[in-house]
Design an enzyme around this catalytic site. Sequence first.
Site, PDB file in Angstrom:
ATOM      1  N   GLU A 133     -22.339  -5.163  34.895  1.00 42.30           N
ATOM      2  CA  GLU A 133     -23.522  -5.004  34.035  1.00 42.30           C
ATOM      3  C   GLU A 133     -23.490  -3.626  33.389  1.00 42.30           C
ATOM      4  O   GLU A 133     -23.060  -2.643  33.989  1.00 42.30           O
ATOM      5  CB  GLU A 133     -24.811  -5.229  34.833  1.00 42.30           C
ATOM      6  CG  GLU A 133     -25.069  -4.245  35.947  1.00 42.30           C
ATOM      7  CD  GLU A 133     -25.940  -3.086  35.509  1.00 42.30           C
ATOM      8  OE1 GLU A 133     -26.500  -3.134  34.402  1.00 42.30           O
ATOM      9  OE2 GLU A 133     -26.059  -2.126  36.283  1.00 42.30           O
ATOM     10  N   GLY A 134     -23.935  -3.564  32.126  1.00 44.95           N
ATOM     11  CA  GLY A 134     -23.798  -2.340  31.361  1.00 44.95           C
ATOM     12  C   GLY A 134     -25.035  -1.478  31.284  1.00 44.95           C
ATOM     13  O   GLY A 134     -24.985  -0.377  30.738  1.00 44.95           O
ATOM     14  N   GLN A 135     -26.164  -1.937  31.820  1.00 48.65           N
ATOM     15  CA  GLN A 135     -27.400  -1.163  31.706  1.00 48.65           C
ATOM     16  C   GLN A 135     -27.329   0.169  32.454  1.00 48.65           C
ATOM     17  O   GLN A 135     -28.041   1.111  32.126  1.00 48.65           O
ATOM     18  CB  GLN A 135     -28.572  -1.976  32.246  1.00 48.65           C
ATOM     19  CG  GLN A 135     -28.983  -3.120  31.341  1.00 48.65           C
ATOM     20  CD  GLN A 135     -30.010  -4.010  32.009  1.00 48.65           C
ATOM     21  OE1 GLN A 135     -29.672  -5.021  32.605  1.00 48.65           O
ATOM     22  NE2 GLN A 135     -31.260  -3.622  31.922  1.00 48.65           N
TER      23      GLN A 135
ATOM     24  N   THR B  81     -32.574   4.179  39.938  1.00 46.18           N
ATOM     25  CA  THR B  81     -32.773   2.889  39.294  1.00 46.18           C
ATOM     26  C   THR B  81     -33.491   1.986  40.293  1.00 46.18           C
ATOM     27  O   THR B  81     -33.853   2.419  41.385  1.00 46.18           O
ATOM     28  CB  THR B  81     -31.428   2.252  38.893  1.00 46.18           C
ATOM     29  OG1 THR B  81     -30.746   1.783  40.082  1.00 46.18           O
ATOM     30  CG2 THR B  81     -30.528   3.262  38.190  1.00 46.18           C
ATOM     31  N   CYS B  82     -33.691   0.735  39.909  1.00 45.70           N
ATOM     32  CA  CYS B  82     -34.376  -0.173  40.828  1.00 45.70           C
ATOM     33  C   CYS B  82     -33.524  -0.500  42.043  1.00 45.70           C
ATOM     34  O   CYS B  82     -34.028  -0.994  43.051  1.00 45.70           O
ATOM     35  CB  CYS B  82     -34.775  -1.463  40.114  1.00 45.70           C
ATOM     36  SG  CYS B  82     -33.396  -2.390  39.422  1.00 45.70           S
ATOM     37  N   ASN B  83     -32.224  -0.202  41.967  1.00 43.60           N
ATOM     38  CA  ASN B  83     -31.322  -0.567  43.060  1.00 43.60           C
ATOM     39  C   ASN B  83     -30.668   0.617  43.759  1.00 43.60           C
ATOM     40  O   ASN B  83     -29.895   0.421  44.689  1.00 43.60           O
ATOM     41  CB  ASN B  83     -30.201  -1.481  42.539  1.00 43.60           C
ATOM     42  CG  ASN B  83     -30.726  -2.791  42.049  1.00 43.60           C
ATOM     43  OD1 ASN B  83     -31.620  -3.364  42.645  1.00 43.60           O
ATOM     44  ND2 ASN B  83     -30.222  -3.258  40.922  1.00 43.60           N
ATOM     45  N   ARG B  84     -30.964   1.846  43.307  1.00 40.88           N
ATOM     46  CA  ARG B  84     -30.321   3.003  43.926  1.00 40.88           C
ATOM     47  C   ARG B  84     -31.104   4.274  43.655  1.00 40.88           C
ATOM     48  O   ARG B  84     -31.795   4.392  42.645  1.00 40.88           O
ATOM     49  CB  ARG B  84     -28.886   3.161  43.423  1.00 40.88           C
ATOM     50  CG  ARG B  84     -28.751   3.689  42.023  1.00 40.88           C
ATOM     51  CD  ARG B  84     -27.283   3.853  41.607  1.00 40.88           C
ATOM     52  NE  ARG B  84     -26.599   2.571  41.514  1.00 40.88           N
ATOM     53  CZ  ARG B  84     -25.626   2.197  42.343  1.00 40.88           C
ATOM     54  NH1 ARG B  84     -25.205   3.000  43.302  1.00 40.88           N
ATOM     55  NH2 ARG B  84     -25.045   1.028  42.209  1.00 40.88           N
TER      56      ARG B  84
END
Length: 468
Positions: free
Chosen positions: A114-116, A49-52
């Site tokens: 957050e659920g995304q 993802t954008c963060n991991r």
Amino acid sequence: MSLLVVGLSHRSAPVSVLERATLSPDSQGKLLQDAVAAEPAAEAAVLATCNRIELYADVDKFHAGVAELSTLLAQHSGVGLDELTPHLYVHYEDRAVHHLFSVACGLDSMVVGEGQILGQIKDALATSQDLHTAGRLLNDLFQQSLRVGKRAHSETGIDRAGQSLVTFGLQQLAAGDAVDAWAKGKRALVIGAGSMSALAAATLARAGVAEVTIANRTLERAERLAAILSEPGGTGVSARAVPIGATAKELTRADIAVSCTGAAGLVLTARDVTVAAEARAAAGGRRPLALLDLAMPRDVDAAAHHVEGVRLVDIESLADASADAPMAADVDQVRGIVSDEVAAFGAAQRAAHITPTVVALRTMAADLVAGEIARLDGRLPELDAKQRAEITQTVKRVVDKLLHAPTVRIKQLAAEPGGAGYADALRTLFDLDPEAVASVSRADLNDADAPRVTGVPNVTNGKNRGRA
């Protein structure tokens, strides 16, 4: 075989590293194929993802697995191993399960709750299924993580502990005002037409912006999103689409811009932002131009933070802000759910591990019964069919009764922590052929291929925990 995860996230690495350590869809596929081709790993899945970026694998050797997965992450992410290694974390066995379940519940997200992430986990599973790199363990693990995440959101108030990055980012831009009041009547520009951009556009529309302009490299996708937003059954906002090349021009007439593309370079330079801010000031704009950059790597030049008349919120500033966000009491309840689910998953996996051995034992017993009945037929050929059937049933009942209690009890014992050795003990006691057990395992796996996942809301073992 044991579960291992090696990865990095906003918690372990600075944005400067995260934005370079990205994986395109093609790179993810190559990483998965290389992972299962490597000696220590039998299965692999990647959550990017954008963060991991996290690589999950079923490995037969811990240290070799950590070394191999770390090297592969460096090769495919584009960041050198020496630079990447200090920011990697490693989770092993139950702690790896605990980590993914926590991620699925939003406990490890930049914005708690957050659920995304559930949709991203579903995509990760689908990719590994398409490439046939996920076997029984990872299919079970990822399917269960989706169920755990859904349970956390349905049974607790974790949603109150945090919001999606879009909502949280807009709250930061609103600087204390209600987002609806702050956004009402403004003109919004959304750069990109992917899932995050679509969420941003819908959120802004519901917040009451006057119009939404969608800029995207593929104009068709932008037009499709604009049509969905403007149709009566949608948000009803005035929406239009423009090509990505018109982004800088559209920025000059926007009050709010949200960008989340997969571009390798900057979408908005400091010069683009400066020109837009100056145009806004010349037109009498009193409030700063609001920019929300949700892309990784960043879409908006970080220098825009210093442009007069501009307020920029990006992934880095969101990370700083979320560190101070209040934690809801529901977080503790979700942690309890995660702990319970990890224990249940471990027990189920351990119980499943001994099943092939039990099946092989019962098969051996059935073969012995069949052999003895055949020998009896040779010694007592005068037995009629009814007598032979009664003797056969009697022998089978005796064998079943003798095996029933031990097999039930050994399944119970194997499900407990430390119960993995019971399968070995059973094979030794009954002198079971290892190949017979292995053939049962292979048949069981082939007969129970995991179903396709549909929909979304089902070194960390103490001593091995730590950095790679």
